[in-house]
Design an enzyme around this catalytic site. Sequence first.
Site, PDB file in Angstrom:
ATOM      1  CG  ASP A  37      34.260  40.108  40.592  1.00  0.00           C
ATOM      2  OD1 ASP A  37      34.266  39.531  41.697  1.00  0.00           O
ATOM      3  OD2 ASP A  37      33.261  40.636  40.091  1.00  0.00           O
ATOM      4  N   GLY A  86      39.193  40.416  35.432  1.00  0.00           N
ATOM      5  CA  GLY A  86      40.187  40.686  36.472  1.00  0.00           C
ATOM      6  C   GLY A  86      40.102  39.723  37.637  1.00  0.00           C
TER       7      GLY A  86
HETATM    8  N1  AR6 Z   1      44.730  37.749  42.072  1.00  0.00           N
HETATM    9  C1  AR6 Z   1      45.087  38.956  42.566  1.00  0.00           C
HETATM   10  N2  AR6 Z   1      44.984  40.101  41.852  1.00  0.00           N
HETATM   11  C2  AR6 Z   1      44.480  40.000  40.590  1.00  0.00           C
HETATM   12  C3  AR6 Z   1      44.069  38.778  40.009  1.00  0.00           C
HETATM   13  C4  AR6 Z   1      44.224  37.606  40.811  1.00  0.00           C
HETATM   14  N3  AR6 Z   1      43.869  36.404  40.359  1.00  0.00           N
HETATM   15  N4  AR6 Z   1      43.625  39.030  38.743  1.00  0.00           N
HETATM   16  C5  AR6 Z   1      43.752  40.359  38.540  1.00  0.00           C
HETATM   17  N5  AR6 Z   1      44.269  40.954  39.644  1.00  0.00           N
HETATM   18  P1  AR6 Z   1      40.437  44.519  38.498  1.00  0.00           P
HETATM   19  P2  AR6 Z   1      38.949  46.871  39.510  1.00  0.00           P
HETATM   20  C6  AR6 Z   1      44.598  42.370  39.899  1.00  0.00           C
HETATM   21  O1  AR6 Z   1      40.295  45.011  37.110  1.00  0.00           O
HETATM   22  O2  AR6 Z   1      39.895  47.819  38.872  1.00  0.00           O
HETATM   23  C7  AR6 Z   1      35.741  43.410  37.216  1.00  0.00           C
HETATM   24  O3  AR6 Z   1      35.159  43.184  35.962  1.00  0.00           O
HETATM   25  C8  AR6 Z   1      44.733  43.287  38.704  1.00  0.00           C
HETATM   26  O4  AR6 Z   1      45.995  43.086  38.058  1.00  0.00           O
HETATM   27  O5  AR6 Z   1      40.192  43.084  38.783  1.00  0.00           O
HETATM   28  O6  AR6 Z   1      38.494  47.134  40.930  1.00  0.00           O
HETATM   29  C9  AR6 Z   1      34.724  43.591  38.332  1.00  0.00           C
HETATM   30  O7  AR6 Z   1      33.593  42.769  38.164  1.00  0.00           O
HETATM   31  C10 AR6 Z   1      44.669  44.640  39.412  1.00  0.00           C
HETATM   32  O8  AR6 Z   1      45.950  44.944  39.999  1.00  0.00           O
HETATM   33  O9  AR6 Z   1      39.453  45.335  39.518  1.00  0.00           O
HETATM   34  C11 AR6 Z   1      34.379  45.045  38.215  1.00  0.00           C
HETATM   35  O10 AR6 Z   1      33.419  45.269  37.204  1.00  0.00           O
HETATM   36  C12 AR6 Z   1      43.674  44.389  40.549  1.00  0.00           C
HETATM   37  O11 AR6 Z   1      43.561  42.965  40.649  1.00  0.00           O
HETATM   38  C13 AR6 Z   1      35.696  45.680  37.815  1.00  0.00           C
HETATM   39  O12 AR6 Z   1      36.442  44.651  37.161  1.00  0.00           O
HETATM   40  C14 AR6 Z   1      42.295  44.975  40.336  1.00  0.00           C
HETATM   41  O13 AR6 Z   1      41.923  44.910  38.979  1.00  0.00           O
HETATM   42  C15 AR6 Z   1      36.493  46.154  39.009  1.00  0.00           C
HETATM   43  O14 AR6 Z   1      37.671  46.806  38.580  1.00  0.00           O
END
Ligand code: AR6
Length: 181
Positions: A41, A39
């Site tokens: 991160d 994601g």
């Molecule tokens: N820019 C902005 N938003 C984004 C990007 C980007 N480049 N890429 C994805 N998103 P997530 P969580 C959005 O899963 O639910 C990781 O493995 C995505 O579409 O990134 O808090 C971490 O290490 C969604 O709307 O975060 C943790 O283990 C939002 O970011 C875990 O995932 C959050 O999705 C955290 O999970």
Amino acid sequence: MTQRTWGHGAIRLLRGNITEIRADALVTAANDGLRGGGGVDGAIHRAGGPEILEACRRIGGCPTGQAVATTAGELDARWIIHAVGPIWQGGNRGEAELLASAYRQSLRVLADLGGSSIAFPSISTGVYGYPLEAAATVALGAVARHLELETQPSDVTFVLFDARTFDTYTRALETLSASGD
Ligand code: AR6
């Protein structure tokens, strides 16, 4: 793009990729081991380079609802703030308070560093499964409250990756603005 002035600052909503944004701090949705992942991160660690993960290893971890700052590596920011949102477990495990806290602590960490602009993703609404509408209300409410009470950071941008997330935050900001009038 949507923008609203609020309290001592402004809230802006953008659709896009947070790694392309310039701000004092970019927030990533981290896990409590600060191990990196997928994601947003994954995108931040890839774009910023290995220095960020090295800094995370030195810190070692961060409890859910808290946030820590590291170097931004090669990204166009001064810091990455690693905010740990809750994993959704049905809504009765303090998820809303923990999510609000992740936003509040990120703002506090940046205020302590002396920064004024910050970009957030939608914390917890990807892999962590937090229902989007509820998360948008909590996220915007926490930021709005901060802007009412504090002077820094004053420039808050939500960078929302997909149309559904952007539209949901846009509606939630309209609702919040209407209730604040
Ligand atoms: N820019 C902005 N938003 C984004 C990007 C980007 N480049 N890429 C994805 N998103 P997530 P969580 C959005 O899963 O639910 C990781 O493995 C995505 O579409 O990134 O808090 C971490 O290490 C969604 O709307 O975060 C943790 O283990 C939002 O970011 C875990 O995932 C959050 O999705 C955290 O999970």
